[in-house]
Design an enzyme around this catalytic site. Structure first.
Site, PDB file in Angstrom:
ATOM      1  N   GLU A 133      -0.481   4.788  -0.417  1.00 22.83           N
ATOM      2  CA  GLU A 133      -1.315   5.987  -0.570  1.00 22.83           C
ATOM      3  C   GLU A 133      -0.476   7.240  -0.387  1.00 22.83           C
ATOM      4  O   GLU A 133       0.323   7.328   0.547  1.00 22.83           O
ATOM      5  CB  GLU A 133      -2.459   5.968   0.460  1.00 22.83           C
ATOM      6  CG  GLU A 133      -3.534   4.982   0.080  1.00 22.83           C
ATOM      7  CD  GLU A 133      -4.748   5.047   0.997  1.00 22.83           C
ATOM      8  OE1 GLU A 133      -4.691   5.742   2.022  1.00 22.83           O
ATOM      9  OE2 GLU A 133      -5.742   4.383   0.668  1.00 22.83           O
ATOM     10  N   ARG A 142      -1.646  -2.318 -18.252  1.00 21.42           N
ATOM     11  CA  ARG A 142      -2.915  -1.587 -18.226  1.00 21.42           C
ATOM     12  C   ARG A 142      -2.840  -0.528 -17.155  1.00 21.42           C
ATOM     13  O   ARG A 142      -2.563  -0.829 -15.992  1.00 21.42           O
ATOM     14  CB  ARG A 142      -4.063  -2.537 -17.890  1.00 21.42           C
ATOM     15  CG  ARG A 142      -4.311  -3.561 -18.915  1.00 21.42           C
ATOM     16  CD  ARG A 142      -5.648  -4.192 -18.696  1.00 21.42           C
ATOM     17  NE  ARG A 142      -6.652  -3.405 -19.344  1.00 21.42           N
ATOM     18  CZ  ARG A 142      -7.017  -3.584 -20.610  1.00 21.42           C
ATOM     19  NH1 ARG A 142      -6.454  -4.499 -21.356  1.00 21.42           N
ATOM     20  NH2 ARG A 142      -7.960  -2.827 -21.131  1.00 21.42           N
ATOM     21  N   LYS A 179      -2.021   0.878 -24.715  1.00 14.84           N
ATOM     22  CA  LYS A 179      -2.429   0.757 -26.123  1.00 14.84           C
ATOM     23  C   LYS A 179      -1.167   0.833 -26.996  1.00 14.84           C
ATOM     24  O   LYS A 179      -0.318  -0.034 -26.842  1.00 14.84           O
ATOM     25  CB  LYS A 179      -3.512   1.790 -26.431  1.00 14.84           C
ATOM     26  CG  LYS A 179      -4.773   1.527 -25.562  1.00 14.84           C
ATOM     27  CD  LYS A 179      -5.921   2.486 -25.806  1.00 14.84           C
ATOM     28  CE  LYS A 179      -7.083   2.196 -24.856  1.00 14.84           C
ATOM     29  NZ  LYS A 179      -8.192   3.166 -25.007  1.00 14.84           N
ATOM     30  N   THR A 181      -3.802   6.338 -21.632  1.00 15.83           N
ATOM     31  CA  THR A 181      -3.628   5.000 -21.087  1.00 15.83           C
ATOM     32  C   THR A 181      -2.163   4.636 -21.306  1.00 15.83           C
ATOM     33  O   THR A 181      -1.448   5.306 -22.055  1.00 15.83           O
ATOM     34  CB  THR A 181      -4.482   3.952 -21.825  1.00 15.83           C
ATOM     35  OG1 THR A 181      -4.069   3.920 -23.201  1.00 15.83           O
ATOM     36  CG2 THR A 181      -5.965   4.265 -21.739  1.00 15.83           C
ATOM     37  N   ASP A 227      -6.574  13.871 -24.770  1.00 12.54           N
ATOM     38  CA  ASP A 227      -6.596  12.451 -24.395  1.00 12.54           C
ATOM     39  C   ASP A 227      -5.936  11.659 -25.518  1.00 12.54           C
ATOM     40  O   ASP A 227      -6.511  11.480 -26.590  1.00 12.54           O
ATOM     41  CB  ASP A 227      -8.056  12.029 -24.191  1.00 12.54           C
ATOM     42  CG  ASP A 227      -8.206  10.549 -23.868  1.00 12.54           C
ATOM     43  OD1 ASP A 227      -7.183   9.830 -23.871  1.00 12.54           O
ATOM     44  OD2 ASP A 227      -9.349  10.117 -23.623  1.00 12.54           O
ATOM     45  N   TYR A 262       0.839  -1.200   0.000  1.00 12.65           N
ATOM     46  CA  TYR A 262       0.000   0.000   0.000  1.00 12.65           C
ATOM     47  C   TYR A 262       0.869   1.242   0.000  1.00 12.65           C
ATOM     48  O   TYR A 262       1.797   1.327   0.800  1.00 12.65           O
ATOM     49  CB  TYR A 262      -0.919   0.022   1.230  1.00 12.65           C
ATOM     50  CG  TYR A 262      -2.356  -0.132   0.805  1.00 12.65           C
ATOM     51  CD1 TYR A 262      -3.027   0.943   0.236  1.00 12.65           C
ATOM     52  CD2 TYR A 262      -3.008  -1.350   0.904  1.00 12.65           C
ATOM     53  CE1 TYR A 262      -4.326   0.801  -0.207  1.00 12.65           C
ATOM     54  CE2 TYR A 262      -4.310  -1.499   0.464  1.00 12.65           C
ATOM     55  CZ  TYR A 262      -4.962  -0.421  -0.099  1.00 12.65           C
ATOM     56  OH  TYR A 262      -6.237  -0.562  -0.539  1.00 12.65           O
TER      57      TYR A 262
HETATM   58  C1  LIG Z   1      -9.222   3.494 -24.152  1.00  7.59           C
HETATM   59  C2  LIG Z   1      -9.537   4.922 -23.974  1.00  7.59           C
HETATM   60  C3  LIG Z   1      -9.792   5.454 -22.717  1.00  7.59           C
HETATM   61  C4  LIG Z   1     -10.050   4.617 -21.477  1.00  7.59           C
HETATM   62  O1  LIG Z   1      -9.103   3.791 -21.060  1.00  7.59           O
HETATM   63  P1  LIG Z   1      -9.422   2.600 -20.026  1.00  7.59           P
HETATM   64  O2  LIG Z   1      -8.049   2.251 -19.571  1.00  7.59           O
HETATM   65  O3  LIG Z   1     -10.119   1.555 -20.809  1.00  7.59           O
HETATM   66  O4  LIG Z   1     -10.258   3.152 -18.934  1.00  7.59           O
HETATM   67  C5  LIG Z   1      -9.944   6.829 -22.595  1.00  7.59           C
HETATM   68  N1  LIG Z   1      -9.864   7.621 -23.675  1.00  7.59           N
HETATM   69  C6  LIG Z   1      -9.661   7.137 -24.909  1.00  7.59           C
HETATM   70  C7  LIG Z   1      -9.597   8.080 -26.063  1.00  7.59           C
HETATM   71  C8  LIG Z   1      -9.512   5.777 -25.108  1.00  7.59           C
HETATM   72  O5  LIG Z   1      -9.344   5.310 -26.335  1.00  7.59           O
END
Ligand SMILES: *Cc1c(COP(=O)(O)O)cnc(C)c1O
Length: 420
Positions: free
Chosen positions: A54, A233, A227, A224, A198, A52
């Site tokens: 935090e 993840r 990807k 993220t 994002d 942990y």
């Molecule tokens: C995949 C994605 C997310 C969310 O990611 P998670 O890890 O699945 O919560 C947010 N924004 C965009 C543009 C995405 O493609």
């Protein structure tokens, strides 16, 4: 010798083996997926899951942080350098939480959030009606241009002027073209809005230099880590120094408790991998493969949203073939070609059976496929979709795909279980 998992839980062990075999024996084209390195998996599976932590390095609520502080500091510093950002927060559990944290750092509940409509390529968390982001904030979506399916800055500026949002979020989950962050920043500045970029899908392309970076333009960059960036993840936030404290507080204690220190360590590993020259080659190859696949699909008569791709992602509009997106994705899956059904801009069909199929090249590029094989994949796809009612052809195509998978096995350094 039997592994600890095999001895303790034969059912889960067996299922993981099956998934490993599935991931080796199919061409994975869901554009948000990838293969992480064994090094990333090893960090993810480490004893750091027991701890942990935090708080933040040097300011924790529990003792015993001699090691975790160093782990998180490494992850943050590597992320900062990689993206050339003032500040990095590597604690968000996922991209969705990272977005929620970005908004709550910059705006109050009830204020206006302007994001790309989900059915035009935006993410759920950009204010889509079923997402908490539209319940806590006043969501104003923007569409793409109805003729070109491209981002249209005249439309975006009009909506921004009319609604004067507190935050504009740009970035997408199903948009095959380059995003002009600088123009977004200009529009945001013109209406006194903060800009959140994002880059969940394209972070690896940004690092590899094949997509412009939003870091100089956006107040907060959200991503993220799993990807195109090819890490574990997780989620991550990058921002200017002026927003650092607010962003950190929005993540912890605003939205989360203890960070996943095993994930933080794996993010550090992935950031080091992404800073090597091979990663830039990888990012370039993702785009080359996507363009080769897209061009071959168009030669074979498929209609692609925006007429092609600049990035890792392709959106096929199947309306001219008279096939729904869902039966198409399911038939492709039976032939070992894994994609997802998806809406296309201004889709007349419902989201549960939309008119499109979305695919991408990050995972098949990790596997070592290059342009000639990407073109073969397009031909396999066409054979399945032209014979959607002919199970024998679909099965035969699946055999050809299996042969391609044998020819290009997942490289050893990406597989989790050496003996699988
Ligand atoms: C995949 C994605 C997310 C969310 O990611 P998670 O890890 O699945 O919560 C947010 N924004 C965009 C543009 C995405 O493609």
């Amino acid at each position: 010798m039997r592994t600890a998992l095999e001895q303790s839980d034969a059912e889960i062990y067996e299922l993981i083996q099956q998934e490993e075999i599935r991931q080796s024996g199919v061409i994975r084209m869901i554009p948000s997926e990838n293969y992480v390195s064994k090094a990333v998996m090893e960090a993810t599976a480490s004893c750091l899951t027991n701890k942990y932590a935090e708080g933040y390095p040097g300011k924790r609520y529990y003792e015993g942080q001699q090691v975790t502080d160093q782990v998180e500091t490494l992850a943050r510093e590597r992320a900062r350098h990689l993206f050339q950002a003032d500040h990095a927060n590597v604690q968000p559990y996922s991209g969705s939480i990272a977005n929620m944290a970005a908004y709550s750092a910059l705006m109050q509940p009830g204020e206006t959030l302007m994001g790309m409509s989900l059915v035009h390529g935006g993410h759920l968390t950009h204010g889509w009606k079923v997402s908490a982001t539209s319940k806590f904030f006043n969501s104003v979506p923007y569409p793409v241009n109805s003729d070109t399916s491209l981002l249209d800055f005249n439309i975006i500026e009009d909506i921004a002027r009319k609604h004067r949002p507190q935050v504009i979020v740009c970035g997408a989950t199903a948009y095959p073209r380059t995003i002009d962050f600088k123009t977004f920043a200009g529009i945001a500045a013109g209406v006194g809005a903060y800009l959140v970029a994002d880059i969940a899908h394209i972070a690896g392309l940004v690092v590899g230099g094949v997509h412009p970076s939003p870091v100089p333009y956006a107040d907060v960059v959200s991503t993220t880590t799993h990807k195109t960036l090819r890490g574990p993840r997780g989620g991550m936030l990058l921002c200017k120094e002026a927003h650092a404290k607010k962003v950190d507080r929005a993540v912890f204690p605003g939205l989360q408790g203890g960070p996943f220190m095993h994930t933080c360590s794996a993010i550090a590993v992935a950031m080091a991998e992404a800073s090597r020259p091979e990663f830039a080659d990888y990012a370039q190859q993702i785009v080359k493969n996507a363009k080769a696949l897209a061009n071959r699909l168009m030669e074979l008569g498929f209609d692609l949203v925006t007429g092609g791709t600049d990035n890792h992602l392709i959106l096929i509009d199947l309306r001219n073939r008279g096939i729904g997106g869902k039966p198409a994705a399911k038939a492709l899956d039976r032939a070992r070609l894994v994609t997802n059904y998806n809406t296309v801009p201004n889709d007349p069909a419902p989201p549960m059976n939309p008119s499109g199929v979305r695919l991408g090249t990050p995972a098949l590029t990790s596997r070592g496929l290059k342009e000639p094989q990407a073109m073969r994949v397009a031909e396999f796809m066409a054979r399945v979709l032209d014979n959607i009612d002919n199970e024998a052809v679909i099965e035969a195509t699946g055999k050809d795909v299996a042969a391609l998978c044998d020819e290009f096995p997942v490289p050893d350094h990406f597989m989790s279980l050496a003996e699988a």
